[in-house]
Design a protein around this motif. Sequence first.
Motif, PDB file in Angstrom:
ATOM      1  N   ALA A 251       0.832  -1.210   0.000  1.00 11.86           N
ATOM      2  CA  ALA A 251       0.000   0.000   0.000  1.00 11.86           C
ATOM      3  C   ALA A 251       0.864   1.256   0.000  1.00 11.86           C
ATOM      4  O   ALA A 251       0.590   2.215  -0.740  1.00 11.86           O
ATOM      5  N   GLU A 252       1.935   1.261   0.814  1.00 13.37           N
ATOM      6  CA  GLU A 252       2.842   2.409   0.860  1.00 13.37           C
ATOM      7  C   GLU A 252       3.547   2.607  -0.482  1.00 13.37           C
ATOM      8  O   GLU A 252       3.680   3.741  -0.960  1.00 13.37           O
ATOM      9  N   MET A 253       3.968   1.517  -1.102  1.00 14.75           N
ATOM     10  CA  MET A 253       4.629   1.610  -2.405  1.00 14.75           C
ATOM     11  C   MET A 253       3.637   2.089  -3.473  1.00 14.75           C
ATOM     12  O   MET A 253       3.992   2.866  -4.356  1.00 14.75           O
ATOM     13  N   GLY A 254       2.398   1.622  -3.371  1.00 12.66           N
ATOM     14  CA  GLY A 254       1.375   2.074  -4.311  1.00 12.66           C
ATOM     15  C   GLY A 254       1.156   3.576  -4.212  1.00 12.66           C
ATOM     16  O   GLY A 254       1.056   4.277  -5.230  1.00 12.66           O
ATOM     17  N   LYS A 255       1.120   4.080  -2.989  1.00 11.56           N
ATOM     18  CA  LYS A 255       0.960   5.524  -2.778  1.00 11.56           C
ATOM     19  C   LYS A 255       2.164   6.284  -3.335  1.00 11.56           C
ATOM     20  O   LYS A 255       2.015   7.316  -3.997  1.00 11.56           O
ATOM     21  N   TYR A 256       3.363   5.777  -3.062  1.00 10.36           N
ATOM     22  CA  TYR A 256       4.585   6.402  -3.568  1.00 10.36           C
ATOM     23  C   TYR A 256       4.579   6.407  -5.101  1.00 10.36           C
ATOM     24  O   TYR A 256       4.878   7.425  -5.733  1.00 10.36           O
TER      25      TYR A 256
ATOM     26  N   VAL B 164       3.831   9.072 -10.530  1.00  9.28           N
ATOM     27  CA  VAL B 164       3.019   9.203 -11.745  1.00  9.28           C
ATOM     28  C   VAL B 164       2.428  10.602 -11.844  1.00  9.28           C
ATOM     29  O   VAL B 164       2.509  11.256 -12.886  1.00  9.28           O
ATOM     30  N   LYS B 165       1.839  11.090 -10.749  1.00 10.45           N
ATOM     31  CA  LYS B 165       1.227  12.423 -10.753  1.00 10.45           C
ATOM     32  C   LYS B 165       2.253  13.515 -11.057  1.00 10.45           C
ATOM     33  O   LYS B 165       1.936  14.515 -11.679  1.00 10.45           O
ATOM     34  N   ALA B 166       3.489  13.322 -10.617  1.00  7.68           N
ATOM     35  CA  ALA B 166       4.550  14.292 -10.874  1.00  7.68           C
ATOM     36  C   ALA B 166       5.106  14.156 -12.295  1.00  7.68           C
ATOM     37  O   ALA B 166       5.884  14.989 -12.735  1.00  7.68           O
ATOM     38  N   GLY B 167       4.708  13.094 -12.992  1.00  2.00           N
ATOM     39  CA  GLY B 167       5.167  12.894 -14.365  1.00  2.00           C
ATOM     40  C   GLY B 167       6.595  12.407 -14.487  1.00  2.00           C
ATOM     41  O   GLY B 167       7.222  12.593 -15.530  1.00  2.00           O
ATOM     42  N   VAL B 168       7.131  11.766 -13.445  1.00  2.33           N
ATOM     43  CA  VAL B 168       8.523  11.323 -13.487  1.00  2.33           C
ATOM     44  C   VAL B 168       8.697   9.808 -13.646  1.00  2.33           C
ATOM     45  O   VAL B 168       9.786   9.351 -13.988  1.00  2.33           O
ATOM     46  N   LEU B 169       7.643   9.024 -13.426  1.00  3.67           N
ATOM     47  CA  LEU B 169       7.768   7.566 -13.495  1.00  3.67           C
ATOM     48  C   LEU B 169       7.602   7.078 -14.931  1.00  3.67           C
ATOM     49  O   LEU B 169       6.575   7.314 -15.560  1.00  3.67           O
ATOM     50  N   LEU B 170       8.622   6.404 -15.444  1.00  3.21           N
ATOM     51  CA  LEU B 170       8.554   5.795 -16.772  1.00  3.21           C
ATOM     52  C   LEU B 170       8.251   4.310 -16.673  1.00  3.21           C
ATOM     53  O   LEU B 170       7.599   3.750 -17.543  1.00  3.21           O
TER      54      LEU B 170
ATOM     55  N   GLY C 169      14.138  -4.960  -7.369  1.00  4.10           N
ATOM     56  CA  GLY C 169      13.125  -4.181  -8.069  1.00  4.10           C
ATOM     57  C   GLY C 169      13.738  -2.905  -8.601  1.00  4.10           C
ATOM     58  O   GLY C 169      14.902  -2.600  -8.329  1.00  4.10           O
ATOM     59  N   PHE C 170      12.953  -2.169  -9.380  1.00  6.41           N
ATOM     60  CA  PHE C 170      13.497  -0.961  -9.997  1.00  6.41           C
ATOM     61  C   PHE C 170      12.404   0.039 -10.340  1.00  6.41           C
ATOM     62  O   PHE C 170      11.229  -0.300 -10.435  1.00  6.41           O
ATOM     63  N   TRP C 171      12.828   1.278 -10.514  1.00  3.43           N
ATOM     64  CA  TRP C 171      12.031   2.333 -11.120  1.00  3.43           C
ATOM     65  C   TRP C 171      12.894   2.955 -12.204  1.00  3.43           C
ATOM     66  O   TRP C 171      14.119   3.013 -12.073  1.00  3.43           O
ATOM     67  N   LEU C 172      12.284   3.444 -13.255  1.00  3.73           N
ATOM     68  CA  LEU C 172      12.960   4.255 -14.244  1.00  3.73           C
ATOM     69  C   LEU C 172      12.303   5.630 -14.172  1.00  3.73           C
ATOM     70  O   LEU C 172      11.098   5.757 -14.394  1.00  3.73           O
ATOM     71  N   LEU C 173      13.090   6.637 -13.788  1.00  3.56           N
ATOM     72  CA  LEU C 173      12.571   7.983 -13.570  1.00  3.56           C
ATOM     73  C   LEU C 173      13.098   8.950 -14.617  1.00  3.56           C
ATOM     74  O   LEU C 173      14.257   8.858 -15.028  1.00  3.56           O
ATOM     75  N   GLN C 174      12.251   9.891 -15.021  1.00  2.00           N
ATOM     76  CA  GLN C 174      12.641  11.000 -15.904  1.00  2.00           C
ATOM     77  C   GLN C 174      12.590  12.255 -15.050  1.00  2.00           C
ATOM     78  O   GLN C 174      11.507  12.706 -14.659  1.00  2.00           O
ATOM     79  N   VAL C 175      13.768  12.786 -14.709  1.00  2.00           N
ATOM     80  CA  VAL C 175      13.870  13.959 -13.847  1.00  2.00           C
ATOM     81  C   VAL C 175      14.902  14.929 -14.429  1.00  2.00           C
ATOM     82  O   VAL C 175      15.580  14.612 -15.406  1.00  2.00           O
ATOM     83  N   LYS C 176      15.050  16.090 -13.802  1.00  2.00           N
ATOM     84  CA  LYS C 176      15.955  17.119 -14.320  1.00  2.00           C
ATOM     85  C   LYS C 176      17.398  16.951 -13.867  1.00  2.00           C
ATOM     86  O   LYS C 176      18.305  17.499 -14.482  1.00  2.00           O
TER      87      LYS C 176
END
Length: 141
Positions: free
Chosen positions: A25-30, A35-41, A78-85
Amino acid sequence: MRFMVMVKADKNSEAGVMPSEQLLAEMGKYNEELVKAGVLLAGEGLHPSSKGARVRFSGSKRMVIEGPFPETKDLVAGFWLLQVKSKEEAIEWVKRCPNPMPGESEIEIRQVFEAEDFGAEFTPELRKQEERLRAEIATKQ
């Protein structure tokens, strides 16, 4: 800039212990925040190395090594791919992440190479091929 954010495995993740309902649940919220910030690919958890394999290259020879792999500290759970500045922005996002493992854990952040990083060796022909492949991938998603 894209960054690969890797959750390091531990003995529990390697034993196939699934995350608790609370952690999911915590990971889902994170993930929703990302996603809302537009950084999760992309972002996923990985099965333990016992279900994986490695292919070792030596010249033209290939050798398949079946998991599990002994060094837990070198494995990714596990992993995330982020698009950030910037790397600093990636770090700030990761600092907001729930602790992915019981007790101590570690998350590694690595910048992904972009076409311009390869310089003159990445010829116009190779750039065109890369663009064509990316376009083809996008149509299949």
